[in-house]
Scaffold this active site. Structure first.
Site, PDB file in Angstrom:
ATOM      1  N   ASP A 100       0.723  -0.947   0.007  1.00 34.04           N
ATOM      2  CA  ASP A 100      -0.142  -0.037  -0.077  1.00 34.04           C
ATOM      3  C   ASP A 100       0.854   1.236  -0.029  1.00 34.04           C
ATOM      4  OD1 ASP A 100       0.684  -0.523   2.719  1.00 34.04           O
ATOM      5  OD2 ASP A 100      -1.244  -0.947   3.364  1.00 34.04           O
ATOM      6  N   ASN A 122      -8.081  -3.457  14.404  1.00 34.06           N
ATOM      7  CA  ASN A 122      -9.202  -3.788  13.994  1.00 34.06           C
ATOM      8  C   ASN A 122      -9.407  -4.786  12.936  1.00 34.06           C
ATOM      9  OD1 ASN A 122      -8.600  -2.570  11.432  1.00 34.06           O
ATOM     10  ND2 ASN A 122      -9.820  -0.630  11.730  1.00 34.06           N
ATOM     11  N   HIS A 170      -7.592  -5.159  10.353  1.00 30.12           N
ATOM     12  CA  HIS A 170      -7.352  -4.749   8.725  1.00 30.12           C
ATOM     13  C   HIS A 170      -6.166  -5.505   8.400  1.00 30.12           C
ATOM     14  CE1 HIS A 170      -5.315  -0.683   9.830  1.00 30.12           C
ATOM     15  NE2 HIS A 170      -4.322  -1.576   9.707  1.00 30.12           N
ATOM     16  N   GLU A 201     -10.082  -2.033   5.394  1.00 29.16           N
ATOM     17  CA  GLU A 201     -10.632  -1.565   6.750  1.00 29.16           C
ATOM     18  C   GLU A 201     -11.901  -2.564   6.814  1.00 29.16           C
ATOM     19  OE1 GLU A 201      -9.233   0.145   8.821  1.00 29.16           O
ATOM     20  OE2 GLU A 201      -8.094   1.743   8.104  1.00 29.16           O
TER      21      GLU A 201
HETATM   22  C1  F6R Z   1       1.208  -1.922   6.077  1.00 34.15           C
HETATM   23  C2  F6R Z   1       0.026  -2.325   6.266  1.00 34.15           C
HETATM   24  C3  F6R Z   1      -0.923  -2.475   7.725  1.00 34.15           C
HETATM   25  C4  F6R Z   1      -0.189  -2.653   8.803  1.00 34.15           C
HETATM   26  C5  F6R Z   1      -1.040  -2.572  10.155  1.00 34.15           C
HETATM   27  C6  F6R Z   1      -0.279  -2.925  11.358  1.00 34.15           C
HETATM   28  O1  F6R Z   1       1.938  -2.067   4.935  1.00 34.15           O
HETATM   29  O2  F6R Z   1      -0.651  -2.722   5.244  1.00 34.15           O
HETATM   30  O3  F6R Z   1      -2.068  -3.115   7.393  1.00 34.15           O
HETATM   31  O4  F6R Z   1       0.266  -3.844   8.782  1.00 34.15           O
HETATM   32  O5  F6R Z   1      -1.641  -1.419  10.153  1.00 34.15           O
HETATM   33  O6  F6R Z   1       0.418  -1.862  11.467  1.00 34.15           O
HETATM   34  P1  F6R Z   1       1.649  -1.818  12.757  1.00 34.15           P
HETATM   35  O7  F6R Z   1       2.723  -2.999  12.149  1.00 34.15           O
HETATM   36  O8  F6R Z   1       2.447  -0.473  12.644  1.00 34.15           O
HETATM   37  O9  F6R Z   1       1.147  -2.257  13.944  1.00 34.15           O
END
Ligand code: F6R
Length: 217
Positions: free
Chosen positions: A44, A112, A114, A119
């Site tokens: 992303d 959550n 995701h 989301e």
């Molecule tokens: C990152 C991504 C997100 C993260 C998720 C967890 O490329 O796609 O889905 O993997 O938000 O983030 P952290 O690792 O910062 O807790």
């Protein structure tokens, strides 16, 4: 990489993979691993940030992994923050397909549930697409920017179908903040309210958790 040097890797940003990336850089410097023949595709990117912005995911990947290993920069891909439509976004799926598909997709998970920027929603979205960030995500990201107005309102993300097409998936989670999302993903209904729950229908997926993230299993 040692088994298949020309592997296609799906990579994630966020705090979770930082330790892994540091370890991969160490192994590469020690001559135990090489990225020289691989291709990478990130999950992303923020819409409106170009790769030189210090909060862009391209910048994150360059600093935390790509500049520290022997990967060919031209073989690294991060979705473009300049896309204007889902049709344009889907060209990223086509690029992945043309490269032979993702061999190993690395994932983190949001509190959550995701994965990528997929989301909680009423549906799973198949392909790479533009996402409107939720107010809670905008608030959570506020700390990285000068003001709330500077926080991007949209992102481009691989869809659930693009992720599920990977041959193998490795999801990492650490810390008690992730325990509920992990429980819902592993034991809850397979439902787009917890996007990671769909991973249970993949035939080759590993959840690698520390004790705190596994605390509710
Ligand atoms: C990152 C991504 C997100 C993260 C998720 C967890 O490329 O796609 O889905 O993997 O938000 O983030 P952290 O690792 O910062 O807790």
């Amino acid at each position: 990489l040692n088994e298949k040097p020309e592997a296609v890797l799906g990579l994630a940003t966020g705090s979770t993979p930082l330790g892994l990336y540091a370890e991969l850089a160490r192994l590469c410097a020690a001559g135990e691993l090489s990225f020289a023949k691989c291709t990478t595709f990130n999950l992303d990117e923020y819409i409106g940030l170009d790769g030189t912005h210090d909060q862009s995911y391209r910048y994150f990947m360059n600093k935390n992994l790509f500049e520290k290993v022997d990967v060919r920069m031209e073989a690294t891909h991060v979705p473009s923050g300049a896309v204007k439509s889902d049709e344009e976004a889907e060209q990223y799926d086509a690029q992945i397909k043309a490269a032979g598909g993702i061999d190993l997709q690395l994932l983190g998970i949001g509190n959550n549930g995701h994965i990528g920027f997929n989301e909680p929603a009423d549906t799973f979205v198949y392909g790479c697409h533009i996402v409107n960030l939720t107010q809670s995500t905008i608030q959570a990201n506020r700390r990285f920017f000068d003001s709330e107005d500077d926080v991007p309102r949209q992102a481009i993300s691989l869809g659930i179908g693009s992720i599920m097409n990977a041959r193998r998936i490795l999801l990492l989670a650490t810390g008690a903040d992730k325990a509920e999302a992990i429980r819902n993903a592993v034991y809850g209904d397979i439902n787009p309210r917890t996007q990671a729950s769909i991973l249970r229908t993949h035939s080759n997926v590993i959840f690698l958790l520390d004790k705190a993230a596994a605390g509710l299993l």
